[in-house]
Design a protein around this motif. Structure first.
Motif, PDB file in Angstrom:
ATOM      1  N   ALA A  57     -25.707-101.143   0.414  1.00  0.00           N
ATOM      2  CA  ALA A  57     -25.289-100.845  -0.959  1.00  0.00           C
ATOM      3  C   ALA A  57     -25.188 -99.330  -1.126  1.00  0.00           C
ATOM      4  N   ARG A  58     -24.588 -98.921  -2.215  1.00  0.00           N
ATOM      5  CA  ARG A  58     -24.583 -97.504  -2.569  1.00  0.00           C
ATOM      6  C   ARG A  58     -25.879 -97.220  -3.326  1.00  0.00           C
ATOM      7  N   VAL A  59     -26.779 -96.503  -2.687  1.00  0.00           N
ATOM      8  CA  VAL A  59     -28.082 -96.234  -3.285  1.00  0.00           C
ATOM      9  C   VAL A  59     -28.178 -94.765  -3.667  1.00  0.00           C
ATOM     10  N   LEU A  60     -28.628 -94.518  -4.877  1.00  0.00           N
ATOM     11  CA  LEU A  60     -28.848 -93.162  -5.363  1.00  0.00           C
ATOM     12  C   LEU A  60     -30.279 -93.029  -5.856  1.00  0.00           C
ATOM     13  N   LEU A  61     -30.817 -91.824  -5.735  1.00  0.00           N
ATOM     14  CA  LEU A  61     -32.199 -91.549  -6.113  1.00  0.00           C
ATOM     15  C   LEU A  61     -32.225 -90.676  -7.362  1.00  0.00           C
ATOM     16  N   LYS A  62     -32.853 -91.156  -8.427  1.00  0.00           N
ATOM     17  CA  LYS A  62     -33.040 -90.358  -9.630  1.00  0.00           C
ATOM     18  C   LYS A  62     -34.335 -89.575  -9.452  1.00  0.00           C
ATOM     19  N   VAL A  63     -34.211 -88.271  -9.179  1.00  0.00           N
ATOM     20  CA  VAL A  63     -35.343 -87.452  -8.750  1.00  0.00           C
ATOM     21  C   VAL A  63     -36.026 -86.837  -9.974  1.00  0.00           C
ATOM     22  N   GLU A  64     -36.961 -87.584 -10.540  1.00  0.00           N
ATOM     23  CA  GLU A  64     -37.647 -87.140 -11.744  1.00  0.00           C
ATOM     24  C   GLU A  64     -38.703 -86.075 -11.482  1.00  0.00           C
ATOM     25  N   ALA A 301     -46.570 -93.068  -5.478  1.00  0.00           N
ATOM     26  CA  ALA A 301     -46.196 -94.082  -6.469  1.00  0.00           C
ATOM     27  C   ALA A 301     -44.687 -94.160  -6.646  1.00  0.00           C
ATOM     28  N   SER A 302     -44.015 -93.021  -6.575  1.00  0.00           N
ATOM     29  CA  SER A 302     -42.565 -92.992  -6.726  1.00  0.00           C
ATOM     30  C   SER A 302     -41.882 -93.838  -5.667  1.00  0.00           C
ATOM     31  N   ALA A 303     -42.431 -93.809  -4.461  1.00  0.00           N
ATOM     32  CA  ALA A 303     -41.820 -94.506  -3.337  1.00  0.00           C
ATOM     33  C   ALA A 303     -41.906 -96.016  -3.474  1.00  0.00           C
ATOM     34  N   ALA A 304     -42.657 -96.511  -4.442  1.00  0.00           N
ATOM     35  CA  ALA A 304     -42.742 -97.959  -4.649  1.00  0.00           C
ATOM     36  C   ALA A 304     -41.375 -98.546  -4.969  1.00  0.00           C
ATOM     37  N   SER A 305     -40.524 -97.793  -5.645  1.00  0.00           N
ATOM     38  CA  SER A 305     -39.187 -98.306  -5.972  1.00  0.00           C
ATOM     39  C   SER A 305     -38.382 -98.554  -4.704  1.00  0.00           C
ATOM     40  N   VAL A 306     -38.472 -97.630  -3.753  1.00  0.00           N
ATOM     41  CA  VAL A 306     -37.742 -97.768  -2.496  1.00  0.00           C
ATOM     42  C   VAL A 306     -38.427 -98.799  -1.595  1.00  0.00           C
ATOM     43  N   ALA A 307     -39.746 -98.793  -1.578  1.00  0.00           N
ATOM     44  CA  ALA A 307     -40.474 -99.796  -0.797  1.00  0.00           C
ATOM     45  C   ALA A 307     -40.093-101.195  -1.247  1.00  0.00           C
ATOM     46  N   VAL A 325     -29.795 -97.778  -8.186  1.00  0.00           N
ATOM     47  CA  VAL A 325     -30.527 -96.544  -8.482  1.00  0.00           C
ATOM     48  C   VAL A 325     -32.012 -96.803  -8.304  1.00  0.00           C
ATOM     49  N   CYS A 326     -32.668 -95.971  -7.521  1.00  0.00           N
ATOM     50  CA  CYS A 326     -34.127 -96.001  -7.377  1.00  0.00           C
ATOM     51  C   CYS A 326     -34.700 -94.778  -8.088  1.00  0.00           C
ATOM     52  N   VAL A 327     -35.561 -95.008  -9.045  1.00  0.00           N
ATOM     53  CA  VAL A 327     -36.192 -93.899  -9.758  1.00  0.00           C
ATOM     54  C   VAL A 327     -37.401 -93.425  -8.963  1.00  0.00           C
ATOM     55  N   LEU A 328     -37.421 -92.122  -8.665  1.00  0.00           N
ATOM     56  CA  LEU A 328     -38.576 -91.482  -8.023  1.00  0.00           C
ATOM     57  C   LEU A 328     -39.275 -90.693  -9.119  1.00  0.00           C
ATOM     58  N   THR A 329     -40.418 -91.183  -9.547  1.00  0.00           N
ATOM     59  CA  THR A 329     -41.000 -90.752 -10.810  1.00  0.00           C
ATOM     60  C   THR A 329     -41.698 -89.393 -10.796  1.00  0.00           C
TER      61      THR A 329
END
Length: 362
Positions: A57-64, A301-307, A325-329
């Motif tokens: 898929a096209r995956v993007l990271l929202k780098v909070e 904790a942020s990596a939980a979205s990608v995990a 979109v994976c949010v990295l918090t």
């Protein structure tokens, strides 16, 4: 095409104004609201080519972690502190596993308000504790977990002249929903899938609220499937009951009884998504993968979205080439001890060119 001014020169790009000014029409503020901002929001949406290849898929990271205090909490805090100032508050208080305390302390200092923070003793990353202290907050360590600290804070809000700025404060959710607005603005529509860590569950609640409001306003044509991920040792929503002693390496989501439990389950159910658990091993593997393969350093904790995305894969029924979109918090420097534990500490060598060449095998 580059916009031009009257003299033919390129027009100046509008500088980012912070969450409240960028999305004022969607927020509960008025001309009487004193805007307390550190120019939060406007965070990068970074393509993740290797992750995209792995999941198809096209995956993007929202780098909070690019927010002023290094986490997504700044989005909600700008609204919560601004409204507290409008209402004449002199002090604010929060319970925190780290990121909320850092954000509350910084924004309270900006507003000239006293800030008190209750943290679980021994269960906060030093990077976050340092932030709260350096911004001048009064930090109290509680012999108990986050949930016990939050119970005290809520009682304090009822009995003392202080404003609670945890996500039980609805203004926090209002500010945090701006993340969904930014994603739609950047992509031209909502993503197909939105992956996010779940701790106290305010963030998944807020993003879903933002997506709903933007679609109602005609700013988007669809809604994403919301996939929330808890740490296996702190997964009360997945288990269906509070966890008395939550445990996980991902301290930011080490919460046993989320304040926004209903909001999280509603977001998952209404969107056709779900909430699942990932192990600490899966979280740390995703954490290392993001740093070494995508060059993005986030806190565990942020990596939980990608995990979660790697563990569960894409939901059924998506069209071709879905956007995820994976949010990295939060930023990786929030918890440097975990980072060091995941790598080999550099060895000392003699200060000689030959020693360097030998070590590098050149």
């Amino acid at each position: 095409m580059t916009p031009v001014g009257e003299a033919g020169a390129p027009a100046a790009r509008q500088p980012w104004r912070g969450v409240i000014e960028e999305y004022r029409e969607f927020l509960p503020v008025s001309e009487a609201t004193p805007v307390v901002t550190l120019l939060e929001g406007g965070t990068p949406l970074v393509p993740a080519p290797r992750l995209s290849e792995r999941v198809g898929a096209r995956v993007l990271l929202k780098v909070e972690g690019a927010n002023p205090t290094g986490s997504f909490k700044d989005r909600g805090m700008t609204v919560a502190i601004s409204k507290a100032a409008e209402q004449g508050a002199k002090a604010v208080v929060c319970a925190s596993t780290g990121n909320t305390s850092a954000s509350a302390a910084a924004f309270a200092a900006r507003a000239g308000l006293t800030c008190a923070v209750l943290i679980p003793e021994g269960h906060i990353a030093l990077g976050k504790l340092a932030q709260a202290l350096i911004h001048g907050a009064k930090v109290l360590q509680v012999r108990g977990n986050f949930d016990q600290a939050l119970t005290i804070v809520r009682e304090l809000g009822e009995r003392a002249p202080v404003t609670v700025v945890n996500s039980v404060n609805p203004f926090r959710i209002e500010g945090q929903k701006s993340g969904a607005f930014e994603l739609v603005d950047a992509l031209g529509d909502a993503p197909d899938v939105h992956c996010i860590p779940v701790g106290n569950a305010g963030n998944i609640t807020a993003y879903w609220k933002g997506y709903l409001e933007y679609r109602e306003a005609g700013r988007s044509t669809r809604l994403p499937r919301m996939l929330g991920f808890q740490a296996a040792g702190a997964a009360p929503i997945v288990a269906g009951h509070p966890i008395e002693r939550p445990e996980t390496v991902a301290t930011a989501i080490r919460i046993g009884n989320p304040a926004s439990w209903y909001g999280a389950t509603a977001a998952a159910a209404e969107s056709g998504g779900g909430i699942a658990a990932v192990t600490d091993e899966q979280i740390l593997a995703a954490y290392r993968f993001l740093a070494t393969e995508e060059s993005v350093f986030c806190e565990p904790a942020s990596a939980a979205s990608v995990a979660g995305l790697l563990a569960t894969g894409l939901p059924d029924g998506l069209g071709p080439a879905p956007t995820v979109v994976c949010v990295l918090t939060g930023h990786g420097l929030k918890d440097p001890d975990i980072a060091i534990s995941q790598i080999s500490v550099p060895t000392a060598i003699d200060a000689e060119l030959g020693a360097v060449l030998a070590e590098l095998a050149l």
